[in-house]
Write an enzyme that holds these catalytic residues in place. Structure first.
Site, PDB file in Angstrom:
ATOM      1  N   CYS A  11       0.833  -1.203   0.000  1.00 28.70           N
ATOM      2  CA  CYS A  11       0.000   0.000   0.000  1.00 28.70           C
ATOM      3  C   CYS A  11       0.873   1.261   0.000  1.00 28.70           C
ATOM      4  O   CYS A  11       2.099   1.194   0.114  1.00 28.70           O
ATOM      5  CB  CYS A  11      -0.925  -0.001   1.216  1.00 28.70           C
ATOM      6  SG  CYS A  11      -0.045   0.086   2.800  1.00 28.70           S
ATOM      7  N   CYS A  14       3.085   1.670   3.032  1.00 32.14           N
ATOM      8  CA  CYS A  14       4.239   0.760   3.003  1.00 32.14           C
ATOM      9  C   CYS A  14       5.342   1.316   2.099  1.00 32.14           C
ATOM     10  O   CYS A  14       6.521   1.265   2.440  1.00 32.14           O
ATOM     11  CB  CYS A  14       3.812  -0.628   2.538  1.00 32.14           C
ATOM     12  SG  CYS A  14       2.574  -1.389   3.611  1.00 32.14           S
TER      13      CYS A  14
END
Length: 78
Positions: A11, A14
């Site tokens: 994501c 991240c």
């Protein structure tokens, strides 16, 4: 050289966490090898209950949300 793993499904948070790790290491002049771990079984096995997570040299130092930049630098220096 520090072995850093960033745990998460890939994501935006991240990706941002990985960029923060690289930027902090560069700022501090520390060599790091960053590995992104996206496999959910591996993430759970590492003890990460919420992502993104960070481990440095095998020790889980952060899980859930973006890390604090100052703490990240401290973790890298330890």
């Amino acid at each position: 050289m520090k072995d850093v793993k960033v745990y998460g499904p890939g994501c935006k948070r991240c990706e941002t966490t990985e960029a923060m790790v690289r930027a902090a290491a560069q700022k501090l002049g520390i060599d790091v090898q960053v590995e992104k771990v996206t496999d959910m079984a591996s993430i759970a096995k590492a003890g990460v209950m919420s992502t993104p997570g960070i481990s440095i040299d095998g020790k889980l130092v952060h899980a859930g949300g973006l890390p604090d930049a100052t703490k990240l630098e401290t973790w890298l220096q330890s």
